[in-house]
Write a protein that holds these residues in place. Sequence first.
Motif, PDB file in Angstrom:
ATOM      1  N   GLN A   1      66.352  13.301 -47.479  1.00 19.47           N
ATOM      2  CA  GLN A   1      66.106  13.885 -45.922  1.00 19.47           C
ATOM      3  C   GLN A   1      64.676  14.512 -45.928  1.00 19.47           C
ATOM      4  O   GLN A   1      63.631  14.249 -45.123  1.00 19.47           O
ATOM      5  CB  GLN A   1      67.185  14.733 -45.508  1.00 19.47           C
TER       6      GLN A   1
ATOM      7  N   LEU B   1      61.771  11.778 -46.937  1.00 17.61           N
ATOM      8  CA  LEU B   1      61.500  10.779 -45.941  1.00 17.61           C
ATOM      9  C   LEU B   1      61.173  11.315 -44.620  1.00 17.61           C
ATOM     10  O   LEU B   1      60.601  10.748 -43.856  1.00 17.61           O
ATOM     11  CB  LEU B   1      62.767   9.782 -45.991  1.00 17.61           C
ATOM     12  N   GLU B   2      61.784  12.399 -44.367  1.00 23.07           N
ATOM     13  CA  GLU B   2      61.518  12.804 -42.946  1.00 23.07           C
ATOM     14  C   GLU B   2      60.308  13.825 -42.611  1.00 23.07           C
ATOM     15  O   GLU B   2      60.035  13.980 -41.824  1.00 23.07           O
ATOM     16  CB  GLU B   2      62.899  13.379 -42.143  1.00 23.07           C
ATOM     17  N   GLU B   3      60.090  14.407 -43.885  1.00 26.51           N
ATOM     18  CA  GLU B   3      59.023  15.509 -43.651  1.00 26.51           C
ATOM     19  C   GLU B   3      57.917  15.314 -44.656  1.00 26.51           C
ATOM     20  O   GLU B   3      56.744  15.285 -43.970  1.00 26.51           O
ATOM     21  CB  GLU B   3      59.513  17.053 -44.194  1.00 26.51           C
TER      22      GLU B   3
ATOM     23  N   PRO C   1      56.246  11.370 -44.118  1.00 26.22           N
ATOM     24  CA  PRO C   1      55.226  10.932 -42.800  1.00 26.22           C
ATOM     25  C   PRO C   1      54.065  11.776 -42.974  1.00 26.22           C
ATOM     26  O   PRO C   1      53.060  11.467 -42.441  1.00 26.22           O
ATOM     27  CB  PRO C   1      56.437  11.704 -41.620  1.00 26.22           C
TER      28      PRO C   1
END
Length: 259
Positions: free
Chosen positions: A55, A58-60, A63
């Motif tokens: 998490q 991939l999410e912080e 990007p």
Amino acid sequence: MNNNWRKWLGDYGLFLIVSILLVSGWEWIVRNGMIPSFILPSPTQIGAAFIENRQLLLEEHLPATLNEVLIGFGISLAGGLLVGVGMHFSRSLEKVLYPFLVISQTIPMIAISPIFIMWFGYSIWSKIAVTILIAIFPIVVSTYDGLKAGGGEYRELLLTMGANRWTIFKKIQVPLALPSILSGLKMSVVYCVVGATIGEWLGASVGLGYFSRRMSGNLQADAVFAAIFLLSLLGVVLFLFISILEKQVLKNIIRNKRG
């Protein structure tokens, strides 16, 4: 099995077999204690670390790095094409800029990155500046060399027919230079990932380079390798995207010539 799969296996089957053997050997060596896992974690440990931090990665962090890569590549693309074309049209501009471009590639990124941090702070632009410095060179050189080398005979033919320099550039030199330019783009987009990572490693609060530096400080080698794996995957995906674009562009050129 259709023809596309057969072709794909023919091209990359050996690579897959060797990769599986290397990963299996790597796993076996670490599991049997030949190399300590805190120095070189096993593939299963790296996978577990990736799942545990997925998490956050991939999410912080992904990007943030991707944003830096895309902005840096976009500016490098626009600036590299502009400089390459300018050097093609102006011999004086080539004599002035080419040495500076070569010198820029001799500067160690580790040494100059702190300077960009002093100039731009810990904002995204310090990372983008490092990325541009690395990534613009292959675009400029591939553009300039492609335009310079292409179409000597066709150029003479069009000159005898009264064509001006712009017509020769547009009709002959640009299409013939495209393979060289697209090859430069493939190199550049990979360099963008390297540049963004170096910038994040030296000064950032987010991004895969920052994550790997923080995990390295905590002696979490498996998490460091998980971030490295994701960076490598990002570079491969971007490289494949440019490769697909290259095939489509060249295919359209061939189709237009036949038409």
